[in-house]
Design a protein around this motif. Structure first.
Motif, mmCIF file in Angstrom:
data_model
loop_
_atom_site.group_PDB
_atom_site.id
_atom_site.type_symbol
_atom_site.label_atom_id
_atom_site.label_comp_id
_atom_site.label_asym_id
_atom_site.label_seq_id
_atom_site.Cartn_x
_atom_site.Cartn_y
_atom_site.Cartn_z
ATOM 1 N N GLU A 1 0.822 -1.213 0.121
ATOM 2 C CA GLU A 1 0.132 0.034 -0.062
ATOM 3 C C GLU A 1 0.774 1.125 -0.030
ATOM 4 N N GLN A 2 2.123 1.086 0.731
ATOM 5 C CA GLN A 2 2.931 2.368 1.066
ATOM 6 C C GLN A 2 3.430 2.741 -0.457
ATOM 7 N N ARG A 3 3.786 1.542 -1.352
ATOM 8 C CA ARG A 3 4.359 1.739 -2.395
ATOM 9 C C ARG A 3 3.429 2.000 -3.729
ATOM 10 N N TYR A 4 2.176 1.413 -3.721
ATOM 11 C CA TYR A 4 1.104 1.547 -4.718
ATOM 12 C C TYR A 4 -0.098 1.847 -4.012
ATOM 13 N N PRO A 5 -0.162 3.032 -3.689
ATOM 14 C CA PRO A 5 -1.425 3.660 -2.981
ATOM 15 C C PRO A 5 -2.727 2.958 -3.734
ATOM 16 N N GLY A 6 -3.722 2.726 -2.917
ATOM 17 C CA GLY A 6 -5.123 2.315 -3.451
ATOM 18 C C GLY A 6 -5.079 0.738 -3.590
ATOM 19 N N VAL A 7 -4.161 0.020 -3.204
ATOM 20 C CA VAL A 7 -4.359 -1.545 -3.215
ATOM 21 C C VAL A 7 -5.139 -2.019 -2.355
ATOM 22 N N LEU A 8 -5.117 -1.465 -1.099
ATOM 23 C CA LEU A 8 -5.954 -1.881 -0.187
ATOM 24 C C LEU A 8 -7.484 -2.022 -0.445
ATOM 25 N N GLU A 9 -7.873 -0.652 -0.882
ATOM 26 C CA GLU A 9 -9.096 -0.367 -1.170
ATOM 27 C C GLU A 9 -9.683 -1.220 -2.283
ATOM 28 N N THR A 10 -8.971 -1.460 -3.266
ATOM 29 C CA THR A 10 -9.282 -2.240 -4.253
ATOM 30 C C THR A 10 -9.476 -3.770 -3.939
ATOM 31 N N PHE A 11 -8.755 -4.220 -2.899
ATOM 32 C CA PHE A 11 -8.830 -5.506 -2.497
ATOM 33 C C PHE A 11 -9.929 -5.733 -1.744
ATOM 34 N N TYR A 12 -10.121 -4.450 -0.858
ATOM 35 C CA TYR A 12 -10.949 -4.614 0.271
ATOM 36 C C TYR A 12 -12.351 -4.978 -0.409
ATOM 37 N N LYS A 13 -12.649 -4.152 -1.539
ATOM 38 C CA LYS A 13 -13.898 -4.279 -2.193
ATOM 39 C C LYS A 13 -14.315 -5.510 -2.729
ATOM 40 N N ARG A 14 -13.062 -6.223 -3.151
ATOM 41 C CA ARG A 14 -13.062 -7.339 -3.488
ATOM 42 C C ARG A 14 -13.427 -8.777 -2.580
ATOM 43 N N TRP A 15 -13.050 -8.288 -1.484
ATOM 44 C CA TRP A 15 -12.962 -9.418 -0.218
ATOM 45 C C TRP A 15 -14.618 -8.981 0.278
ATOM 46 N N GLN A 16 -15.085 -7.984 0.046
ATOM 47 C CA GLN A 16 -16.494 -7.730 0.487
ATOM 48 C C GLN A 16 -17.462 -8.510 -0.248
ATOM 49 N N ILE A 17 -17.218 -8.351 -1.605
ATOM 50 C CA ILE A 17 -17.878 -9.346 -2.388
ATOM 51 C C ILE A 17 -17.920 -10.697 -2.092
ATOM 52 N N GLY A 18 -16.463 -11.283 -2.020
ATOM 53 C CA GLY A 18 -16.563 -12.498 -1.835
ATOM 54 C C GLY A 18 -17.059 -13.146 -0.456
ATOM 55 N N ALA A 19 -17.004 -12.409 0.538
ATOM 56 C CA ALA A 19 -17.821 -12.553 1.737
ATOM 57 C C ALA A 19 -19.296 -12.463 1.461
ATOM 58 N N ARG A 20 -19.682 -11.466 0.674
ATOM 59 C CA ARG A 20 -21.087 -11.411 0.538
ATOM 60 C C ARG A 20 -21.628 -12.803 -0.275
ATOM 61 N N GLU A 21 -20.972 -13.091 -1.170
ATOM 62 C CA GLU A 21 -21.291 -14.345 -1.896
ATOM 63 C C GLU A 21 -21.393 -15.694 -1.113
ATOM 64 N N ALA A 22 -20.115 -15.813 -0.308
ATOM 65 C CA ALA A 22 -20.193 -16.655 0.545
ATOM 66 C C ALA A 22 -21.292 -16.633 1.474
ATOM 67 N N ALA A 23 -21.783 -15.765 1.948
ATOM 68 C CA ALA A 23 -22.634 -15.865 2.767
ATOM 69 C C ALA A 23 -24.002 -16.114 2.092
#
Lengths: 130, 309
Positions: free
Chosen positions: A108-130
């Motif tokens: 994240e320090q090197r390439y800002p925005g990474v966490l946000e991108t993957f956070y969205k992805r994980w949220q979608i994954g968690a929603r699909e799993a639920a």
């Protein structure tokens, strides 16, 4: 800092070096698809590393793979590819989530925005799993 | 001129024609390229199959064989009647008939099967790809099924007293022709080193051996297709092969590293249960284990299969 379990950091290091050695010394052409396929294969290793509290350096790893693949794939692309293979924080314990956070933080320090991108992805994954 | 003055492009029709011709030509070129690409893919697949046991694109296999068979069928039954009559008149029929009788003996008790003969000489016979026994084959391809109906129809016809000799001869010749063409095709593309002539097998017996081998090859395609986990796409299969090679090299590195890491005293400590310096055991990640784990390899002895045929 969390204590590394079962000396897994050594195993992880040897395994990653082994793959880099294989890619470097492969006599034929190593395409970007092959590199990404290898990264996908390593998903379980990344997960096990986090479960064993190993805070590995994604940027260093991406750089090694990029050099091994004769710089055919940019290290940023490899770094993103590695992060895409990391486990969903929703499926991890609190300690493991913390380790995962430390692993991603360097990227994240090197390439800002990474966490946000993957956070969205994980949220979608968690929603699909639920 | 009037058209021109009215502003009508008099050459419109010609231009359209040219465009149509161009489009047709382009279409033909595309078809030709596609055919060429199919041929290349097929050849590459065949050459890789034996060595790497890659996934056989079944559709491609059956497509090529079926094309061959349908073309031959047309040639033999619709356009080639004259040729069959010519061959019948040429005196080749007697030997073919004998051949049919010989093939009818195959499988009977006490008879020496040509396959058995081949197996007896099999130390000089090299196969690049293991054969699968016919009794193990779950299903034969359409090509094999068709081939069977020809190659073994001699037995059925001999059992039927009402069948005419000419029909029998025609079937035998057609069967021979099919087998020859299929054999040539397989020998050319698969680079098999099975040479009945070199093995000293009589020409009259070669056909039976060829039939059996072709049948087994077809069966082995099916067997491989069932067992492999690789996808149909050749490029993806090639990619997986590269990854497999890299994995092997990685494992070599890991093994070497582990051997380098442990000194004799460390190994002694590790072996001593009571030693305080005994190191904690480490677990290898799953990714270094072969993804093919759990799939049972096909274990069979080609020699035994050949003898039991």
């Amino acid at each position: 800092m969390f204590r590394v379990l079962n000396r897994y950091d050594e195993v992880f290091q040897i395994e990653m070096d082994g793959w880099c050695f294989g890619v470097t010394n492969y006599p034929g052409e190593v395409s970007a698809q092959v590199v990404h396929r290898i990264i996908r294969l390593l998903a379980s290793s990344f997960q096990t590393a986090i479960e064993h509290n190993v805070v590995f350096d994604i940027l260093d790893l991406a750089s090694k793979f990029s050099v091994a693949a004769r710089c055919l794939v940019h290290e940023q692309e490899i770094a993103y590819s590695i992060i895409a293979q990391l486990p969903n924080p929703a499926n991890l314990h609190e300690d493991q989530q913390c380790v995962l956070g430390m692993v991603i933080d360097k990227v994240e320090q090197r390439y800002p925005g990474v966490l946000e991108t993957f956070y969205k992805r994980w949220q979608i994954g968690a929603r699909e799993a639920a | 001129m009037l058209r021109f003055l009215r502003g009508e492009p008099h050459s419109v029709v010609n231009v359209n024609d040219m465009e149509q011709n161009k489009a047709q030509q382009h279409h033909h070129e595309q078809q030709h390229d596609a055919a060429l690409r199919d041929d290349l893919t097929w050849t590459q697949y065949i050459t890789n199959l034996a060595a790497n046991k890659l996934a056989p694109p079944k559709s491609q296999t059956s497509k090529v064989l079926e094309d061959f068979l349908s073309r031959l069928s047309e040639e033999l039954y619709e356009k080639g009647e004259g040729r069959i009559r010519e061959r019948l008149g040429g005196g080749d029929g007697a030997s073919d008939k004998d051949r049919a009788f010989q093939s009818s003996d195959v499988g009977k008790e006490g008879s020496v099967s040509p396959i058995g003969l081949a197996a007896a000489n099999a130390d000089t016979m090299t196969l690049e790809q293991p054969l699968v026994g016919q009794q193990e084959a779950p299903q034969l391809t359409m090509a094999t099924a068709k081939m069977e109906s020809f190659s073994f129809s001699g037995n059925q016809d001999l059992a039927r007293p009402t069948s005419s000799v000419q029909q029998l001869h025609q079937e035998i010749i057609a069967g021979n022709r099919w087998i020859d063409v299929l054999w040539q095709f397989i020998a050319a593309h698969q680079k098999r080193l099975v040479d009945p002539e070199r093995l000293g097998i009589e020409p009259s017996e070669r056909m039976d051996i060829q039939v059996e081998l072709i049948r087994q090859i077809a069966a082995s395609y099916d067997k491989l297709g069932m067992l492999t986990r690789l996808p149909d796409s050749l490029s993806e299969a090639r990619e997986l092969k590269v990854v497999d090679d890299i994995r092997t090299m990685a494992l070599v590195y890991v093994t070497r590293s582990l051997m380098d890491v442990a000194s004799p005293s460390e190994i002694a400590d590790d072996n001593d249960e009571t030693s305080p310096k005994k190191r904690q055991s480490i677990e290898f990640p799953r990714s270094v284990i072969s993804p093919y784990e759990g799939i049972q390899p096909i274990e069979f002895d080609p020699m035994e299969l050949l003898v039991n045929v």
